[in-house]
Motif scaffolding. Structure first.
Motif, PDB file in Angstrom:
ATOM      1  N   CYS A  90       0.828  -1.210   0.000  1.00 57.96           N
ATOM      2  CA  CYS A  90       0.000   0.000   0.000  1.00 57.96           C
ATOM      3  C   CYS A  90       0.860   1.257   0.000  1.00 57.96           C
ATOM      4  O   CYS A  90       0.527   2.251  -0.663  1.00 57.96           O
ATOM      5  CB  CYS A  90      -0.943   0.003   1.196  1.00 57.96           C
ATOM      6  N   ALA A  91       1.961   1.244   0.742  1.00 56.76           N
ATOM      7  CA  ALA A  91       2.860   2.400   0.736  1.00 56.76           C
ATOM      8  C   ALA A  91       3.422   2.621  -0.666  1.00 56.76           C
ATOM      9  O   ALA A  91       3.503   3.759  -1.151  1.00 56.76           O
ATOM     10  CB  ALA A  91       3.989   2.190   1.738  1.00 56.76           C
ATOM     11  N   LEU A  92       3.796   1.534  -1.337  1.00 56.41           N
ATOM     12  CA  LEU A  92       4.300   1.632  -2.707  1.00 56.41           C
ATOM     13  C   LEU A  92       3.216   2.137  -3.650  1.00 56.41           C
ATOM     14  O   LEU A  92       3.475   2.944  -4.549  1.00 56.41           O
ATOM     15  CB  LEU A  92       4.806   0.262  -3.165  1.00 56.41           C
ATOM     16  N   SER A  93       1.980   1.685  -3.437  1.00 58.82           N
ATOM     17  CA  SER A  93       0.866   2.111  -4.276  1.00 58.82           C
ATOM     18  C   SER A  93       0.634   3.617  -4.167  1.00 58.82           C
ATOM     19  O   SER A  93       0.372   4.298  -5.168  1.00 58.82           O
ATOM     20  CB  SER A  93      -0.399   1.348  -3.869  1.00 58.82           C
ATOM     21  N   VAL A  94       0.762   4.152  -2.945  1.00 57.78           N
ATOM     22  CA  VAL A  94       0.613   5.601  -2.756  1.00 57.78           C
ATOM     23  C   VAL A  94       1.782   6.337  -3.397  1.00 57.78           C
ATOM     24  O   VAL A  94       1.604   7.352  -4.075  1.00 57.78           O
ATOM     25  CB  VAL A  94       0.508   5.940  -1.251  1.00 57.78           C
ATOM     26  N   GLN A  95       2.982   5.814  -3.211  1.00 59.76           N
ATOM     27  CA  GLN A  95       4.161   6.454  -3.786  1.00 59.76           C
ATOM     28  C   GLN A  95       4.072   6.526  -5.312  1.00 59.76           C
ATOM     29  O   GLN A  95       4.438   7.540  -5.925  1.00 59.76           O
ATOM     30  CB  GLN A  95       5.427   5.694  -3.377  1.00 59.76           C
ATOM     31  N   GLU A  96       3.552   5.475  -5.931  1.00 62.12           N
ATOM     32  CA  GLU A  96       3.487   5.420  -7.394  1.00 62.12           C
ATOM     33  C   GLU A  96       2.231   6.075  -7.959  1.00 62.12           C
ATOM     34  O   GLU A  96       2.031   6.086  -9.172  1.00 62.12           O
ATOM     35  CB  GLU A  96       3.569   3.963  -7.848  1.00 62.12           C
ATOM     36  N   GLY A  97       1.381   6.620  -7.104  1.00 60.10           N
ATOM     37  CA  GLY A  97       0.206   7.334  -7.572  1.00 60.10           C
ATOM     38  C   GLY A  97      -0.983   6.468  -7.910  1.00 60.10           C
ATOM     39  O   GLY A  97      -1.957   6.950  -8.502  1.00 60.10           O
ATOM     40  N   ASN A  98      -0.962   5.201  -7.511  1.00 56.85           N
ATOM     41  CA  ASN A  98      -2.107   4.311  -7.759  1.00 56.85           C
ATOM     42  C   ASN A  98      -3.147   4.383  -6.641  1.00 56.85           C
ATOM     43  O   ASN A  98      -4.251   3.857  -6.779  1.00 56.85           O
ATOM     44  CB  ASN A  98      -1.621   2.869  -7.915  1.00 56.85           C
ATOM     45  N   ALA A  99      -2.784   4.985  -5.524  1.00 55.45           N
ATOM     46  CA  ALA A  99      -3.694   5.230  -4.406  1.00 55.45           C
ATOM     47  C   ALA A  99      -3.304   6.568  -3.803  1.00 55.45           C
ATOM     48  O   ALA A  99      -2.205   7.086  -4.050  1.00 55.45           O
ATOM     49  CB  ALA A  99      -3.609   4.113  -3.368  1.00 55.45           C
ATOM     50  N   ASP A 100      -4.200   7.140  -3.035  1.00 58.75           N
ATOM     51  CA  ASP A 100      -3.930   8.440  -2.406  1.00 58.75           C
ATOM     52  C   ASP A 100      -3.593   8.317  -0.937  1.00 58.75           C
ATOM     53  O   ASP A 100      -2.883   9.170  -0.393  1.00 58.75           O
ATOM     54  CB  ASP A 100      -5.161   9.351  -2.546  1.00 58.75           C
ATOM     55  N   VAL A 101      -4.116   7.275  -0.290  1.00 62.84           N
ATOM     56  CA  VAL A 101      -4.053   7.178   1.173  1.00 62.84           C
ATOM     57  C   VAL A 101      -3.763   5.749   1.593  1.00 62.84           C
ATOM     58  O   VAL A 101      -4.261   4.798   0.986  1.00 62.84           O
ATOM     59  CB  VAL A 101      -5.407   7.606   1.789  1.00 62.84           C
ATOM     60  N   THR A 102      -2.954   5.601   2.627  1.00 62.28           N
ATOM     61  CA  THR A 102      -2.838   4.324   3.322  1.00 62.28           C
ATOM     62  C   THR A 102      -2.865   4.608   4.816  1.00 62.28           C
ATOM     63  O   THR A 102      -2.402   5.652   5.266  1.00 62.28           O
ATOM     64  CB  THR A 102      -1.552   3.563   2.946  1.00 62.28           C
ATOM     65  N   VAL A 103      -3.435   3.692   5.578  1.00 64.39           N
ATOM     66  CA  VAL A 103      -3.498   3.833   7.034  1.00 64.39           C
ATOM     67  C   VAL A 103      -2.491   2.858   7.623  1.00 64.39           C
ATOM     68  O   VAL A 103      -2.552   1.657   7.357  1.00 64.39           O
ATOM     69  CB  VAL A 103      -4.917   3.541   7.567  1.00 64.39           C
ATOM     70  N   THR A 104      -1.544   3.388   8.391  1.00 62.63           N
ATOM     71  CA  THR A 104      -0.467   2.557   8.907  1.00 62.63           C
ATOM     72  C   THR A 104      -0.522   2.471  10.427  1.00 62.63           C
ATOM     73  O   THR A 104      -1.135   3.295  11.090  1.00 62.63           O
ATOM     74  CB  THR A 104       0.910   3.124   8.522  1.00 62.63           C
ATOM     75  N   LEU A 105       0.186   1.480  10.949  1.00 66.30           N
ATOM     76  CA  LEU A 105       0.368   1.318  12.387  1.00 66.30           C
ATOM     77  C   LEU A 105       1.748   1.852  12.780  1.00 66.30           C
ATOM     78  O   LEU A 105       2.608   2.061  11.919  1.00 66.30           O
ATOM     79  CB  LEU A 105       0.217  -0.145  12.771  1.00 66.30           C
ATOM     80  N   PRO A 106       1.999   2.077  14.066  1.00 72.46           N
ATOM     81  CA  PRO A 106       3.240   2.738  14.484  1.00 72.46           C
ATOM     82  C   PRO A 106       4.517   2.082  13.972  1.00 72.46           C
ATOM     83  O   PRO A 106       5.445   2.775  13.546  1.00 72.46           O
ATOM     84  CB  PRO A 106       3.169   2.671  16.022  1.00 72.46           C
TER      85      PRO A 106
END
Length: 712
Positions: free
Chosen positions: A410-426
């Motif tokens: 998901c982080a990669l997806s946001v970085q590459e512009g395929n998603a806008d948001v990801t929710v992460t844990l600490p």
């Protein structure tokens, strides 16, 4: 002889009655207790348990959770408002149908209708004549759930040419369109869920507050705010056109009620959607939108039986199970009206003129969406239901759910512009920042300290380790590389001058500790000497780091004290934890004998976006999530429709943490809780190091961390 026959027949009748009772169907109503201030479930569900009852209760987390229970045959029926039915119609609606509706006034076909009233003296003959007029609007920020953004915005959506400048958010595009179309207006109340943004927008488009009784405040305290406000704005001679509910128009002008009218109706008329004008007492075909009554939705296989059962409740005897079920179905002596024909959800909504059309009007062309990356099937299911609920209440931009399988994907997806948001844990936050160039947009927060992730330096009692300085030369157990425990110790040791090297951090900590296990660190030095093989690293994650300490391999573990509680005093069935006692372990205090012996605290989760996102897009996504929180958070405006921070399909911590109270900025959190020892602030202050991040974390480590639910 005759007495024997009578006894025989009595016995036969009794047996038949018992057989009938045993074969009697029991129907399950789904009710939401948590957000229902009347506490109906606790009051009436127990009555349904009495002998002979044909109904029982199933508790739902929210109304849309109840809908899912019906489609999965875990409940048979429930009552839903129109917006719930709209959201549900996109989600498994083939399994259900509408049987009855619940009316306050039995002769009114719709719960509500919305209309436009114009002053005859304004000479509004055609729709084009509305340009340059003075507009009275109900405003925003209602505490009730019967006036949605869709209803509030419909008139402007229909008559005002909508602009869609890429440099402006969807919300600001709407305001700018209306500001340029109308000469002036009163649109009191919050325009945005952020006060600073709200003030800026009202300064920029102040003519939309100019008609208010207090244009500088333009607030919910204004005379012309809320349902009757636009009509007073109109009849006080302030505005030319008002947008209001038909029942309020009727009351205000004394059309069919016996209430003294505020003013005579002869100087005003209804403006119809086709441009016609009609007298106020002939609203037929002149309303812009109708809202259907709340309705009973049931599983298709039992719709006939449910309709018959529900329709029979009006004659219920006090304190009977029928009486209890009646109270669970309706409120305030409403009328239960059986439909002439049991119908699909969409057909039921289609009966209300303008209702479905209102949801087909795009907010922007091309439409904008906020794409949320999900990390599991259950997250994807919750995200889709959230998207439908948001759309039904008029939250723009729309949400879209992008499937993923892990936090890293998901982080990669946001970085590459395929998603806008990801929710992460600490544990994943710093990797997302450094490797994928993401940044926090909002933080999950709860005033309940047990919901926060507090990292402590946990040691065995009686080992002579009294402070952080005593850890020099000791053996350390970390849950993961670049996680909360790791970065907390880097920051703490660095700020206290306890590192002989400044970079790379792995080498610096390698000189401070004699040995360590740091799962995910690509190193063959002493920093991984305590770890089992990477393929089967049983020391990975929170539980693994504690196991490393408890087994005697390590002298200190950088973990949450909640982990110690979870695996001691008989709370765990794990073989390695069976005999562990919490008294055997204690946290080191950085400040003498402070009762709060933790090194850092992190928020339960973070909403993250790409660092190079434009300021407009940043604000648009930020406002979208604050609006979602307003509608579906712990202090929701629409009680019970959907829950953002709750279990979903019996899974905990889906998309967001269950114990999260709200989403907030770091500055907002500081107003709630002093940020001393805050992990997010530590990360902001932690200077980059040239030590390279691992190209990716080993799959075995990711699986181990995911199992602890501190890493997704």
């Amino acid at each position: 002889m005759m007495a024997g026959r009578r006894a025989f027949w009595r016995l036969a009748v009794l047996l038949l009655a018992l057989a009938a009772a045993r074969g009697q169907e029991t129907y399950r109503i789904c009710v939401v207790e948590k957000f229902n201030s009347t506490k109906k479930a606790s009051t009436y569900c127990t009555v349904l348990d009495e002998k002979g009852s044909q109904a029982s209760c199933v508790l739902g987390q929210s109304r849309l959770d109840c809908f899912r229970k019906i489609t999965k045959n875990k409940a048979d029926f429930a009552v839903f408002p129109a917006e719930d039915i709209l959201a549900a119609s996109h989600y498994g609606s083939d399994e259900v149908a509408v049987t009855n509706n619940i009316r306050v006034f039995s002769k009114q076909p719709f719960q509500m209708q919305v209309a436009a009233v114009v002053r005859k003296a304004a000479n509004i003959t055609y729709m084009s004549d509305l340009r340059g007029q003075k507009f009275c609007h109900p405003g925003y920020g209602y505490s009730t759930d019967d006036w949605t953004q869709v209803m509030a915005q419909l008139f402007e959506q229909e008559v005002v040419p909508q602009r869609c400048e890429q440099a402006l958010t969807v919300a600001e595009n709407r305001l700018k369109s209306s500001s340029e179309f109308f000469k002036s207006a009163c649109k009191a109340g919050p325009w945005a869920p952020d006060q600073a943004v709200d003030r800026r927008l009202k300064e920029r488009y102040h003519n939309l507050c100019a008609l208010c009784d207090d244009p500088d405040a333009c607030a919910t305290t204004d005379k012309y705010w809320e349902r009757r406000g636009p009509l007073f704005c109109l009849t006080d001679g302030v505005g030319d056109v008002a947008w209001a509910r038909l029942d309020d128009i009727d009351l205000h002008f004394g059309i069919s009620s016996h209430v003294e009218p505020v003013t005579a109706a002869k100087d005003f008329s209804l403006l119809c959607p086709d441009g016609r004008q009609e007298p106020l007492d002939t609203p037929q075909h002149c309303t812009w939108m109708s809202r259907p009554w709340p309705a009973v939705v049931a599983r298709k296989k039992v719709t006939q039986s449910i309709q018959k059962l529900i329709s029979s409740l009006q004659d219920a005897k006090p304190h009977s199970w029928q009486w209890a079920l009646l109270h669970l179905v309706e409120s305030f002596n409403q009328d239960i009206v059986p439909l002439d024909k049991i119908m699909p959800l969409e057909d039921y909504l289609h009966q209300a003129p303008g209702f479905l059309k209102a949801y087909s009007l795009p907010a922007c062309r091309p439409p904008r969406t906020v794409r949320v990356c999900t990390r599991s099937n259950v997250e994807a299911a919750k995200c889709r239901m959230l998207a439908q609920a948001a759309q039904a209440l008029g939250v723009w931009p729309d949400l879209a759910c992008v499937p993923g399988v892990s936090a890293e994907e998901c982080a990669l997806s946001v970085q590459e512009g395929n998603a806008d948001v990801t929710v992460t844990l600490p544990q994943w936050q710093h990797v997302a920042r450094r490797k994928y160039k993401l940044k926090p947009l909002l933080f999950e927060f709860s005033p309940d300290t047990s919901a926060l992730y507090e990292v402590a330096a946990v040691v065995k009692a009686g080992k002579g380790i009294r402070n952080i300085q005593d850890l020099k030369g000791k053996k350390a157990c970390f849950p993961s590389y670049d996680g909360v425990g790791w970065n907390t110790m880097v920051s703490l040791l660095k700020n206290n001058g306890l590192l002989t090297k400044s970079c790379p951090f792995s080498a610096a900590l390698g000189e401070f500790f004699s040995e360590a296990c740091v799962p995910g660190l690509n190193a063959t030095s002493n920093m991984n000497s305590l770890c089992p093989s990477e393929i089967n690293n049983t020391f990975a994650g929170e539980a693994g780091a504690f196991k490393c300490l408890a087994s005697g391999k390590g002298d200190v573990a950088f973990i949450s004290m909640n982990t110690v509680k979870k695996y001691t005093d008989g709370n765990s069935k794990e073989a390695w934890a069976k005999d562990l006692k919490s008294a055997e372990f204690r946290p080191l205090c950085t400040n003498g004998s402070s009762p709060a012996c933790f090194l850092s605290w992190a928020t339960p989760g973070q909403v993250m976006v790409y660092s190079n996102i434009s300021s407009t897009r940043h604000e648009e996504i930020y406002l979208t999530f604050l609006t979602l929180q307003d509608y579906f958070g712990k202090k929701m405006k629409t009680p019970g429709m959907f829950q953002l921070f709750s279990a979903f399909d019996n899974y905990s911590n889906v998309l967001f943490q269950d114990r999260t109270e709200r989403l907030d900025t770091l500055a907002g959190l500081q107003r709630e809780k002093p940020l001393r020892h805050n992990y997010e602030r530590m990360l902001e202050a932690l200077a980059p190091c040239s030590g390279a991040l691992p190209s990716s974390l080993p799959a075995a480590l990711v699986a181990a961390l995911a199992a602890t639910r501190l890493f997704r």
